[in-house]
Design a protein around this motif. Structure first.
Motif, PDB file in Angstrom:
ATOM      1  N   SER A  22       1.894   5.068  16.040  1.00 51.50           N
ATOM      2  CA  SER A  22       2.152   3.821  15.293  1.00 51.50           C
ATOM      3  C   SER A  22       2.442   2.678  16.257  1.00 51.50           C
ATOM      4  O   SER A  22       1.952   1.559  16.083  1.00 51.50           O
ATOM      5  N   ARG A  26       0.360  -0.824  17.154  1.00 54.90           N
ATOM      6  CA  ARG A  26       1.024  -2.123  16.942  1.00 54.90           C
ATOM      7  C   ARG A  26       1.066  -2.969  18.214  1.00 54.90           C
ATOM      8  O   ARG A  26       0.881  -4.182  18.168  1.00 54.90           O
ATOM      9  N   THR A  93      -3.702   3.417   9.572  1.00 53.13           N
ATOM     10  CA  THR A  93      -2.873   2.362  10.163  1.00 53.13           C
ATOM     11  C   THR A  93      -3.769   1.306  10.797  1.00 53.13           C
ATOM     12  O   THR A  93      -3.576   0.100  10.583  1.00 53.13           O
ATOM     13  N   ARG A  96      -5.541  -0.820   8.014  1.00 53.82           N
ATOM     14  CA  ARG A  96      -4.686  -1.723   7.229  1.00 53.82           C
ATOM     15  C   ARG A  96      -4.053  -2.809   8.111  1.00 53.82           C
ATOM     16  O   ARG A  96      -3.948  -3.957   7.685  1.00 53.82           O
ATOM     17  N   ARG A 124      -3.942  -1.502  -2.013  1.00 55.32           N
ATOM     18  CA  ARG A 124      -2.520  -1.727  -1.726  1.00 55.32           C
ATOM     19  C   ARG A 124      -2.309  -2.845  -0.691  1.00 55.32           C
ATOM     20  O   ARG A 124      -1.277  -3.475  -0.683  1.00 55.32           O
ATOM     21  N   ALA A 163       6.530   2.274  -1.147  1.00 55.10           N
ATOM     22  CA  ALA A 163       7.183   2.203   0.162  1.00 55.10           C
ATOM     23  C   ALA A 163       6.132   2.559   1.201  1.00 55.10           C
ATOM     24  O   ALA A 163       5.800   3.724   1.385  1.00 55.10           O
ATOM     25  N   SER A 164       5.580   1.550   1.849  1.00 51.97           N
ATOM     26  CA  SER A 164       4.529   1.806   2.836  1.00 51.97           C
ATOM     27  C   SER A 164       4.663   0.854   4.024  1.00 51.97           C
ATOM     28  O   SER A 164       4.581  -0.369   3.870  1.00 51.97           O
ATOM     29  N   ALA A 165       4.843   1.442   5.199  1.00 54.32           N
ATOM     30  CA  ALA A 165       4.964   0.630   6.411  1.00 54.32           C
ATOM     31  C   ALA A 165       3.625  -0.029   6.745  1.00 54.32           C
ATOM     32  O   ALA A 165       3.584  -1.083   7.378  1.00 54.32           O
ATOM     33  N   GLN A 166       2.539   0.602   6.321  1.00 55.85           N
ATOM     34  CA  GLN A 166       1.235   0.018   6.610  1.00 55.85           C
ATOM     35  C   GLN A 166       1.047  -1.269   5.812  1.00 55.85           C
ATOM     36  O   GLN A 166       0.549  -2.266   6.332  1.00 55.85           O
ATOM     37  N   ARG A 191       9.160   2.894   8.130  1.00 54.61           N
ATOM     38  CA  ARG A 191       9.221   2.716   9.597  1.00 54.61           C
ATOM     39  C   ARG A 191       9.174   1.225   9.941  1.00 54.61           C
ATOM     40  O   ARG A 191       8.389   0.468   9.350  1.00 54.61           O
ATOM     41  N   ILE A 315       7.638  11.218   6.068  1.00 56.67           N
ATOM     42  CA  ILE A 315       6.369  11.297   5.333  1.00 56.67           C
ATOM     43  C   ILE A 315       5.289  12.072   6.104  1.00 56.67           C
ATOM     44  O   ILE A 315       4.557  12.860   5.525  1.00 56.67           O
ATOM     45  N   ASP A 316       5.216  11.873   7.423  1.00 56.13           N
ATOM     46  CA  ASP A 316       4.179  12.574   8.189  1.00 56.13           C
ATOM     47  C   ASP A 316       4.625  13.972   8.607  1.00 56.13           C
ATOM     48  O   ASP A 316       3.831  14.737   9.157  1.00 56.13           O
ATOM     49  N   GLU A 339       2.740  10.179  -2.246  1.00 53.85           N
ATOM     50  CA  GLU A 339       1.981   9.454  -1.216  1.00 53.85           C
ATOM     51  C   GLU A 339       1.169  10.414  -0.335  1.00 53.85           C
ATOM     52  O   GLU A 339       0.174  10.039   0.260  1.00 53.85           O
ATOM     53  N   LYS A 343      -3.190  10.658   2.096  1.00 57.10           N
ATOM     54  CA  LYS A 343      -3.196  10.581   3.563  1.00 57.10           C
ATOM     55  C   LYS A 343      -4.580  11.016   4.062  1.00 57.10           C
ATOM     56  O   LYS A 343      -5.538  10.988   3.299  1.00 57.10           O
TER      57      LYS A 343
END
Ligand code: S3P
Length: 437
Positions: A22, A26, A93, A96, A124, A163-166, A191, A315-316, A339, A343
């Motif tokens: 991740s 980023r 990731t 998005r 989303r 709830a999605s960090a992406q 995250r 989640i992962d 969720e 994946k």
């Protein structure tokens, strides 16, 4: 590529945790926006971060891999309209977050991916991006997605339904790259690497107080350059080593340089409540992320009822937690995790299918699983389907530690998306994973 993982008598030694996936993605994106020279170390040289890197170079970023490091050069020109599709491969990731970036930059792009990514939901991020003012089209809610510029609203506010960090990161990047402000509300804490990275580069990002939990506000921000960024190790990759060491006999393993961000390491809490012997040492902060070493020894585990609040922070790790639960005494219950169905594969189904083949009693719910665990040895030799999903493949290979006849997992090539030296690291510690025709 099919792999077989055999029973072992102990697991011992030291492993260096591979770079965080991740964060690797980023820093390439944020680093490109900084537009100054930046050296990145600890980069995860795996398929997912590499597809993000290639996509960024196609829109005019100048990123080079050299001697195990990433060098990001100051651009001579503005970002470009790409001549070709941006192919994000298997990376949700990547797709998005890059969508957020190209939307904010007002670029005309077409994003594509492999067959798994092309089946994953993009609305989303596309719906809020449209509301922000982006001109964007999908293929029935999926890839290919086309962006055609548009005028981004200032002061956009968005209450995230999932709830999605992406999703959160996509919208923050759209605002950041268009120099606009944004306020986002997340239903549960996900995250926060994007926010921490923006802080690290001097950006103006604020969080809601106890009356407004889940609020994140990015003010107009000019990021400051820095010369170097060091990526901490990936807790999600470490989790396979952790569970392997817990379920193996006579194990004693140290994993170095593991990212310990609280929004990522929920599995530690869950495993401790199951009776795991885990010790964290050498804790420090690197580039606004916590990191440390984890010492793991074999443990007799008990079942757990996983609290709802922690789900986004594990989640992962739910596939590998399911393996730990299979060898823990009692019934483990994991709910509120629908969720997982969207994946890299439908992970609830993939876990259930694998457990069924291993003859582990369990129940599959629409949003989770319950698993009846025992301190046992697996005694079947049915082939497990990875569903082309790296985390499913690695999880069932770890279960091979407790198998009398070995566990064969089909289609393991996708391990390269997140943990290319998985076999080498695990076998160096004493696991026995080999190719199987
Ligand atoms: C990720 C966020 C998570 C996670 C994925 C990586 C990220 O997805 O499952 O592997 O880097 O932001 P969601 O935010 O969609 O839950």
């Amino acid at each position: 590529m099919n792999l077989i993982s055999n029973q072992i008598s102990c697991l011992k030694g030291e492993a260096l945790c591979p770079g965080d996936k991740s964060i690797s993605q980023r820093i390439l994106i944020l680093g490109s926006l900084l537009n100054s020279n930046l050296i990145i170390d600890g980069f995860l040289d795996a398929n997912d971060p590499n597809s993000t890197l290639n996509a960024l170079n196609k829109i005019g970023a100048s990123i080079l891999k050299k001697d195990g490091k990433i060098i990001l050069f100051k651009r001579e020109k503005n970002f470009l309209q790409p001549e070709e599709d941006l192919d994000l491969g298997n990376s949700g990731t990547g797709a998005r977050l890059i969508l957020g970036l190209v939307s904010g930059l007002g670029l005309n792009t077409r994003l594509v991916g492999d067959s798994s990514l092309s089946n994953r939901p993009m609305l989303r991020v596309v719906n809020p991006l449209k509301d922000m003012g982006v001109d964007i089209e999908t293929n029935d809610g999926k890839l290919p997605v086309k962006t055609s510029g548009g005028e981004i609203n200032n002061f956009f506010e968005y209450k995230m339904p999932v709830a999605s960090a992406q999703v959160k990161s996509c919208l923050i990047l759209a605002a950041l790259s268009s120099n606009k402000e944004i306020k986002i509300f997340e239903p549960k804490k996900t995250r926060d690497h994007t926010e921490r990275m923006i802080e690290y580069f001097g950006g103006d990002i604020k969080y809601g107080d106890s009356k407004n939990p889940g609020e994140i506000k990015l003010n107009k921000t000019k990021l400051k350059s820095r010369n170097v960024y060091s990526i901490v190790g990936d807790f999600s990759s470490a989790s396979f080593i952790i569970v392997a060491a817990l379920i193996a006999p006579k194990s004693n393993v140290i994993i170095r340089n593991v990212g310990l961000n609280k929004t990522r390491n929920g599995l530690i809490k869950v495993l401790l409540s199951m009776g795991a012997s885990l010790k964290i040492t050498n804790k420090k902060t690197k580039c606004n992320e916590e990191v440390g070493d984890i010492l793991v020894t074999s443990s007799k585990l008990n079942s757990v009822i996983v609290p709802e609040k922690i789900i986004p922070n594990i989640i992962d790790e739910i596939p590998i937690l399911s393996i730990a639960a299979s060898f823990a005494e009692g019934k483990t219950i994991i709910k509120n995790a629908s969720e997982l169905k969207i994946k890299e594969s439908d992970r609830l189904h993939a876990i259930s299918d694998g457990l069924l083949k291993l003859k582990i009693n369990h129940e599959l719910f629409y949003d989770g699983l319950s698993i009846e665990g025992h301190d046992r040895q697996i005694d079947t030799n049915e082939i497990i389907d990875s569903y082309d999903d790296h985390r499913i493949a690695m999880s069932f290979l770890v279960a091979g530690i407790r198998s009398k006849k070995g566990i064969t997992v089909k289609d393991c090539k996708n391990i390269e998306t997140s943990f290319p030296n998985f076999i080498e690291i695990m076998n160096n510690l004493g696991m026995s994973i080999d190719e199987k025709n």
